[in-house]
Design an enzyme around this catalytic site. Structure first.
Site, PDB file in Angstrom:
ATOM      1  CG  ASP A  80      -1.992   0.933   1.280  1.00 26.17           C
ATOM      2  OD1 ASP A  80      -2.014   1.820   0.404  1.00 26.17           O
ATOM      3  OD2 ASP A  80      -2.851   0.831   2.172  1.00 26.17           O
ATOM      4  CG  ASP A 121      -9.497   2.910   1.639  1.00 31.50           C
ATOM      5  OD1 ASP A 121      -8.676   2.737   0.717  1.00 31.50           O
ATOM      6  OD2 ASP A 121      -9.209   2.833   2.845  1.00 31.50           O
ATOM      7  N   GLY A 161      -5.304   3.598  -7.693  1.00 30.16           N
ATOM      8  CA  GLY A 161      -5.567   3.873  -9.109  1.00 30.16           C
ATOM      9  C   GLY A 161      -4.686   4.951  -9.710  1.00 30.16           C
TER      10      GLY A 161
HETATM   11  C1  GAL Z   1      -5.556   2.178   2.916  1.00 29.38           C
HETATM   12  C2  GAL Z   1      -6.028   1.012   2.067  1.00 29.38           C
HETATM   13  C3  GAL Z   1      -6.996   0.205   2.890  1.00 29.38           C
HETATM   14  C4  GAL Z   1      -6.308  -0.290   4.143  1.00 29.38           C
HETATM   15  C5  GAL Z   1      -5.693   0.872   4.905  1.00 29.38           C
HETATM   16  C6  GAL Z   1      -4.833   0.407   6.061  1.00 29.38           C
HETATM   17  O1  GAL Z   1      -4.667   2.947   2.189  1.00 29.38           O
HETATM   18  O2  GAL Z   1      -6.611   1.494   0.899  1.00 29.38           O
HETATM   19  O3  GAL Z   1      -7.524  -0.864   2.131  1.00 29.38           O
HETATM   20  O4  GAL Z   1      -5.324  -1.214   3.772  1.00 29.38           O
HETATM   21  O5  GAL Z   1      -4.901   1.677   4.068  1.00 29.38           O
HETATM   22  O6  GAL Z   1      -4.252   1.467   6.742  1.00 29.38           O
END
Ligand code: GAL
Length: 641
Positions: A393, A456, A435
């Site tokens: 991420d 999200d 994306g």
């Molecule tokens: C976001 C991600 C989520 C989750 C979260 C955890 O950036 O899109 O799905 O993983 O971080 O902090």
């Protein structure tokens, strides 16, 4: 002069302010309706002007009001709250008995408030609606400032949102054995291999497998297959499941080569339910539920830990703080995950696979230690611990490189790909960067097995449908081994921990969610607390004919075939020469709709099967369907020839 004075009678009308009504009936896309405050809890402010009274809400929002016996006037000042970001644009609508009387047009951050004043004589129902301004709902903070109804008769009241009762469409699986799941599995030569034959039917059941490479062992009672993937090649394995009712066989191809994730990964991820409240016990009990609730019988496989398993730098918390790494650089878990190896061992014993999460930046989105400058060390640790899936991420990587230009966007993913290529384990590589830079165009090139195409998701219609229906066009970039990922499922009890709630999606919206994600060949990652799985949610997650669309070995995701008003038709070809067709109603009311054999390119008539009901509908040139508001149908169409 205000119009209500025109109705002047001996008495003055009474006034009720919008924010003083029962706000539990307000539906909105994010947050809670706020009395005399913006949705983020600040003073109401539109275009620099402050308001003492009013309702702060968030697109998309709807309030229905029963106007009582003698309403006179509705008035308000509407606009985007000054606290919203630049993406905050919305449109306000006022409807009297379903007829639009006011439409603000798209309003942007900083626009001066627009005045609304509508005579209500003879009107029974007032609807106040805020739309998303034509884009996503991000920062759509919308204010109905100074909103009030003047009336003589009985008091106007907000109307309860009709609650749709859950309805189960998936038939119970037969008592006779039936082998489910994908027809093709991918693995790399010599790597650890874990799988469990997904089969429904009465237990006890016995499994046999003809053609199983000698490096793999099948547990005859559980159907768990463990061992090492053999040499390169395609191994067709004839599986048989037998119980007191009879026996059933099916073939599965094990393709040993360079690719894994030949069909979209199916599993569970901790984030949408537990978020920062995740711990080892919760992950273990999720894995246990895979078996106890029978998810394994339908091909659910990955048990994935999201953020929050490593150390929080500089934290004094005895559980979450401490040295981030061992002296040799190996990443340390926090106190909530005492032994990753024992955890993944127990997951593998059940025939399941395990997933982990990190960021290419110094810390994860939650502020926990991640992989910047330790890519190789971390890939090795995850392989040693026995992980089979990595969600990577972006998070704090912007501190390292600006998220600009393809080079910068790709770099962290290329780096981690190189690290994963060095370890001796099949690890699904899931890119998460929301994306940026049209990742679907290059996610496969940098070695991703899937990539998030959006921000999200949350459990609202606007979020889910906004994401799902905007995937059209991405289908050309996905295929076996590399998939578009419009984010995880928001059915069941979700809540981003520790407090959970049942999804806010209606039953019909949940059917749309699963149908669309199946058509899109999206990874299917359940986001709910599996210990709270109810019959309705289980019905959504265990329909083998619906899941077979998602897992189809051809791997060609659906595209939008046509739109007529609120109705959308999405289609995709399937490996057996047939087609899957989803028909959706995005509107606020129930509708009759029709689809045709020609929607999938079949001339004349087609054999039609209703996949949710698992029922043949006959041979027809077109078929009409009743679609609930936000609901859908999913059909398989095959040539009659
Ligand atoms: C976001 C991600 C989520 C989750 C979260 C955890 O950036 O899109 O799905 O993983 O971080 O902090």
């Amino acid at each position: 002069m205000l119009p209500f004075l025109l109705f002047a009678s001996a008495q003055n009308p009474e006034m009720v302010r919008l924010e003083d009504m029962d706000l539990s009936n307000v539906r909105q896309g994010w947050g809670n309706p706020m009395k005399n405050k913006s949705v983020d809890g600040h003073q109401l402010k539109i275009g620099g002007a402050s308001f003492e009274h009013g309702l702060g809400t968030h697109a998309v929002s709807v309030i229905n009001i029963d106007l009582g016996s003698d309403p006179v006037l509705f008035r308000a000042m509407v606009g985007v709250d000054d606290e919203a970001g630049p993406q905050g644009d919305v449109d306000f609508h006022v409807l009297c008995d379903g007829v639009e009387k006011f439409n603000s047009g798209v309003m942007h951050l900083g626009d001066a408030a627009k005045a609304v004043s509508i005579g209500l004589k003879g009107v029974k129902k007032l609807t106040l609606r805020v739309g998303n301004g034509g884009d996503e709902i991000n920062y759509d903070h919308a204010d109905w400032a100074d909103a009030m109804i003047l009336h003589y008769g009985s008091q106007p009241k907000t109307m309860a949102i009709p609650v749709e009762k859950p309805y189960i469409l998936t038939p119970k699986p037969p008592r006779l054995p039936r082998i489910n799941g994908p027809e093709v599995l991918g693995a790399r030569p010599g790597r650890d291999f874990v799988w469990r034959v997904p089969a429904t039917g009465d237990r006890p059941m016995r499994f046999t497998a003809k053609g199983l490479p000698s490096s793999l062992r099948l547990d005859k009672e559980t159907g768990v297959v463990l061992g090492k993937a053999p040499r390169r090649g395609t191994y067709t394995i004839a599986l048989t499941a037998t119980n007191a009712k009879g026996r059933k066989s099916r073939k599965v191809d094990l393709v040993v080569g360079d690719k894994i994730a030949l069909t979209p990964p199916m599993g569970w991820n901790s984030w949408n339910c537990f978020a920062t409240a995740v711990d080892e016990a919760k992950v273990r009990s999720a894995a246990k539920m895979f078996v106890e609730k029978g998810l394994v019988d339908h091909g659910w496989q990955y048990v994935n830990i999201d953020d929050c398993w490593s150390i929080i730098p500089h934290s004094n918390d005895p559980v979450l703080g401490g040295p981030q790494r061992q002296p040799d650089g190996t990443i340390r878990t926090n106190g909530k995950f005492p032994s990753m190896k024992e955890l993944t061992d127990s997951i593998h014993k059940m025939g399941l696979r395990a997933g982990i999460y990190s960021s290419p930046g110094p810390t994860t989105c939650g502020g926990y230690t991640s992989s910047y400058k330790y890519e190789h060390k971390d890939a090795q640790a995850w392989a040693d611990w026995g992980f089979d899936y990595l969600k990577y991420d972006w998070c704090s990587y912007s501190e390292v490189l600006k998220p600009e230009g393809l080079g910068n966007l790709q770099k962290p993913y290329r780096d981690m790909r190189a690290a994963l290529d060095k370890v001796d384990r099949d690890i699904v590589f899931s890119l998460c960067q929301y994306g940026m830079g049209d990742v679907w165009k290059w996610g496969a090139e940098v070695g991703g097995n899937c990539w998030r195409t959006t921000g999200d998701i949350n459990d609202s219609w606007d979020s889910m449908s906004g994401i799902g229906f905007s995937q059209n066009g991405h289908e050309k970039f996905a295929g076996p081994g590399h998939w578009n990922d419009p984010d995880m499922l928001v059915v069941g009890w979700v809540g981003w921990g520790p407090q959970l709630h049942p999804t806010k999606l209606t039953p019909s919206e949940q059917y749309t969610h699963i149908t669309l994600w199946s058509l899109l060949s999206s990874p299917l990652l359940i986001g709910c607390d599996l210990t709270k799985l109810d019959d309705f949610t289980l019905n959504l997650l265990t329909n083998d004919e619906v899941l077979a669309v998602n897992q189809d070995r051809l791997g060609k995701p659906a595209h939008r075939e046509r739109v007529v008003g609120d109705i959308e038709v999405w289609t995709r070809p399937l490996a057996d020469g047939s087609y899957a067709l989803g028909i959706f109603n995005r509107g606020d009311g129930d509708l009759d709709a029709r689809f045709s054999a020609s929607d999938v390119g079949l001339k004349g008539s087609a054999r039609v099967r209703d996949l949710w009901r698992q029922k043949d509908m006959g041979v027809m040139t077109s078929m009409s369907v009743k679609l609930k508001s936000h609901g859908c149908g999913l059909f398989k169409l095959s040539s009659v020839r």
